[in-house]
Design a protein around this motif. Sequence first.
Motif, PDB file in Angstrom:
ATOM      1  N   THR A   1       0.840  -1.200   0.000  1.00 31.51           N
ATOM      2  CA  THR A   1       0.000   0.000   0.000  1.00 31.51           C
ATOM      3  C   THR A   1       0.875   1.250   0.000  1.00 31.51           C
ATOM      4  OG1 THR A   1      -1.752  -1.136   1.219  1.00 31.51           O
ATOM      5  CG2 THR A   1      -1.763   1.275   1.302  1.00 31.51           C
ATOM      6  N   VAL A   2       1.827   1.276   0.922  1.00 32.69           N
ATOM      7  CA  VAL A   2       2.713   2.433   1.039  1.00 32.69           C
ATOM      8  C   VAL A   2       3.550   2.596  -0.224  1.00 32.69           C
ATOM      9  CG1 VAL A   2       4.679   3.388   2.313  1.00 32.69           C
ATOM     10  CG2 VAL A   2       2.758   2.367   3.547  1.00 32.69           C
ATOM     11  N   SER A   3       4.028   1.499  -0.746  1.00 33.53           N
ATOM     12  CA  SER A   3       4.853   1.544  -1.956  1.00 33.53           C
ATOM     13  C   SER A   3       4.085   2.117  -3.147  1.00 33.53           C
ATOM     14  CB  SER A   3       5.371   0.143  -2.274  1.00 33.53           C
ATOM     15  OG  SER A   3       6.145   0.153  -3.432  1.00 33.53           O
ATOM     16  N   LEU A   4       2.849   1.671  -3.315  1.00 29.59           N
ATOM     17  CA  LEU A   4       2.026   2.178  -4.421  1.00 29.59           C
ATOM     18  C   LEU A   4       1.748   3.678  -4.311  1.00 29.59           C
ATOM     19  CD1 LEU A   4      -0.754  -0.461  -5.153  1.00 29.59           C
ATOM     20  CD2 LEU A   4       0.787   0.583  -6.803  1.00 29.59           C
ATOM     21  N   LEU A   5       1.609   4.161  -3.092  1.00 29.29           N
ATOM     22  CA  LEU A   5       1.222   5.548  -2.886  1.00 29.29           C
ATOM     23  C   LEU A   5       2.397   6.480  -2.609  1.00 29.29           C
ATOM     24  CD1 LEU A   5      -1.931   4.948  -0.672  1.00 29.29           C
ATOM     25  CD2 LEU A   5      -1.816   5.423  -3.137  1.00 29.29           C
ATOM     26  N   GLU A   6       3.599   5.939  -2.635  1.00 28.80           N
ATOM     27  CA  GLU A   6       4.790   6.718  -2.288  1.00 28.80           C
ATOM     28  C   GLU A   6       4.911   8.011  -3.098  1.00 28.80           C
ATOM     29  OE1 GLU A   6       9.310   5.598  -1.150  1.00 28.80           O
ATOM     30  OE2 GLU A   6       8.482   4.630  -2.925  1.00 28.80           O
ATOM     31  N   ASN A   7       4.664   7.935  -4.376  1.00 22.90           N
ATOM     32  CA  ASN A   7       4.820   9.103  -5.245  1.00 22.90           C
ATOM     33  C   ASN A   7       3.510   9.828  -5.539  1.00 22.90           C
ATOM     34  OD1 ASN A   7       7.618   8.900  -5.539  1.00 22.90           O
ATOM     35  ND2 ASN A   7       7.361   7.261  -7.029  1.00 22.90           N
ATOM     36  N   PHE A   8       2.468   9.501  -4.801  1.00 23.29           N
ATOM     37  CA  PHE A   8       1.197  10.211  -4.947  1.00 23.29           C
ATOM     38  C   PHE A   8       1.305  11.471  -4.104  1.00 23.29           C
ATOM     39  CE2 PHE A   8      -3.290  11.137  -4.682  1.00 23.29           C
ATOM     40  CZ  PHE A   8      -3.804  10.648  -5.866  1.00 23.29           C
ATOM     41  N   GLN A   9       1.974  12.473  -4.643  1.00 21.54           N
ATOM     42  CA  GLN A   9       2.319  13.690  -3.917  1.00 21.54           C
ATOM     43  C   GLN A   9       1.852  14.921  -4.688  1.00 21.54           C
ATOM     44  OE1 GLN A   9       3.560  13.646  -0.939  1.00 21.54           O
ATOM     45  NE2 GLN A   9       4.162  11.500  -0.823  1.00 21.54           N
ATOM     46  N   PRO A  10       1.477  15.978  -3.981  1.00 18.07           N
ATOM     47  CA  PRO A  10       1.017  17.203  -4.646  1.00 18.07           C
ATOM     48  C   PRO A  10       2.015  17.767  -5.650  1.00 18.07           C
ATOM     49  CG  PRO A  10       0.597  17.324  -2.299  1.00 18.07           C
ATOM     50  CD  PRO A  10       1.405  16.080  -2.529  1.00 18.07           C
ATOM     51  N   SER A  11       3.293  17.574  -5.403  1.00 17.78           N
ATOM     52  CA  SER A  11       4.299  18.113  -6.325  1.00 17.78           C
ATOM     53  C   SER A  11       4.214  17.479  -7.708  1.00 17.78           C
ATOM     54  CB  SER A  11       5.703  17.912  -5.753  1.00 17.78           C
ATOM     55  OG  SER A  11       5.973  16.534  -5.589  1.00 17.78           O
ATOM     56  N   ARG A  12       3.520  16.363  -7.814  1.00 19.32           N
ATOM     57  CA  ARG A  12       3.373  15.667  -9.091  1.00 19.32           C
ATOM     58  C   ARG A  12       2.014  15.920  -9.755  1.00 19.32           C
ATOM     59  NH1 ARG A  12       7.236  11.518  -9.893  1.00 19.32           N
ATOM     60  NH2 ARG A  12       8.636  11.342  -8.121  1.00 19.32           N
ATOM     61  N   PHE A  13       1.160  16.712  -9.117  1.00 18.77           N
ATOM     62  CA  PHE A  13      -0.168  16.994  -9.653  1.00 18.77           C
ATOM     63  C   PHE A  13      -0.127  18.236 -10.529  1.00 18.77           C
ATOM     64  CE2 PHE A  13      -2.269  15.232  -5.523  1.00 18.77           C
ATOM     65  CZ  PHE A  13      -1.754  13.988  -5.790  1.00 18.77           C
ATOM     66  N   GLY A  14      -1.077  18.302 -11.434  1.00 19.33           N
ATOM     67  CA  GLY A  14      -1.198  19.480 -12.277  1.00 19.33           C
ATOM     68  C   GLY A  14      -1.829  20.632 -11.524  1.00 19.33           C
ATOM     69  N   SER A  15      -1.387  21.827 -11.838  1.00 25.38           N
ATOM     70  CA  SER A  15      -1.986  23.001 -11.208  1.00 25.38           C
ATOM     71  C   SER A  15      -2.437  24.029 -12.245  1.00 25.38           C
ATOM     72  CB  SER A  15      -1.006  23.651 -10.232  1.00 25.38           C
ATOM     73  OG  SER A  15       0.168  24.045 -10.907  1.00 25.38           O
ATOM     74  N   ARG A  16      -2.194  23.745 -13.500  1.00 22.91           N
ATOM     75  CA  ARG A  16      -2.600  24.681 -14.553  1.00 22.91           C
ATOM     76  C   ARG A  16      -3.946  24.294 -15.161  1.00 22.91           C
ATOM     77  NH1 ARG A  16       1.713  28.072 -16.278  1.00 22.91           N
ATOM     78  NH2 ARG A  16       3.654  27.414 -15.332  1.00 22.91           N
ATOM     79  N   SER A  17      -4.395  23.087 -14.890  1.00 24.58           N
ATOM     80  CA  SER A  17      -5.699  22.628 -15.353  1.00 24.58           C
ATOM     81  C   SER A  17      -6.255  21.669 -14.302  1.00 24.58           C
ATOM     82  CB  SER A  17      -5.584  21.937 -16.714  1.00 24.58           C
ATOM     83  OG  SER A  17      -4.778  20.785 -16.601  1.00 24.58           O
ATOM     84  N   PHE A  18      -7.477  21.217 -14.508  1.00 23.16           N
ATOM     85  CA  PHE A  18      -8.127  20.340 -13.540  1.00 23.16           C
ATOM     86  C   PHE A  18      -7.358  19.032 -13.378  1.00 23.16           C
ATOM     87  CE2 PHE A  18     -11.120  16.930 -12.504  1.00 23.16           C
ATOM     88  CZ  PHE A  18     -11.570  17.409 -11.283  1.00 23.16           C
ATOM     89  N   ASP A  19      -7.105  18.654 -12.168  1.00 23.52           N
ATOM     90  CA  ASP A  19      -6.453  17.385 -11.841  1.00 23.52           C
ATOM     91  C   ASP A  19      -7.212  16.791 -10.661  1.00 23.52           C
ATOM     92  OD1 ASP A  19      -4.787  15.289 -11.016  1.00 23.52           O
ATOM     93  OD2 ASP A  19      -2.962  16.376 -11.532  1.00 23.52           O
ATOM     94  N   SER A  20      -7.980  15.741 -10.918  1.00 26.88           N
ATOM     95  CA  SER A  20      -8.850  15.177  -9.884  1.00 26.88           C
ATOM     96  C   SER A  20      -8.088  14.537  -8.736  1.00 26.88           C
ATOM     97  CB  SER A  20      -9.809  14.160 -10.499  1.00 26.88           C
ATOM     98  OG  SER A  20      -9.090  13.087 -11.063  1.00 26.88           O
TER      99      SER A  20
END
Length: 125
Positions: free
Chosen positions: A44-63
């Motif tokens: 679980t932790v391994s799969l979510l390790e890189n699920f971080q805000p720094s990797r999300f889009g901020s110029r368009s919608f990112d769910s």
Amino acid sequence: MSVYSAGTADGRLFYVMEAAAFAMGDPRPIAAEGRFLLGDYSGTVSLLENFQPSRFGSRSFDSRWGLLARVRLLRGLALERMGRTGDADREFRNVVAQWQGVDNRLHSVVQEARAGLARLRSTKG
């Protein structure tokens, strides 16, 4: 429709339908929840390790922004079960900080994070 398969550390398999992976085509939150339910906390932790805000889009919608609190909670619960209390504490605190003024639909996420913090405090002594 695609089906993703993933295995747990003990060899059990589960499947995630592509339709369930609604977060910008990112199946990780759903797959991680499956791993958690099967007791594969490290996975679980391994799969979510890189699920971080720094990797999300901020110029368009990112769910994924809408899933962040739930992902942090899930990561915190898995870390707690792994005995990584400092990391779990950080995740639970991030949930509370992110959603402290939340509406009723997400209130249970914050309550669960607060309960996690209380459990961690009670184990410290």
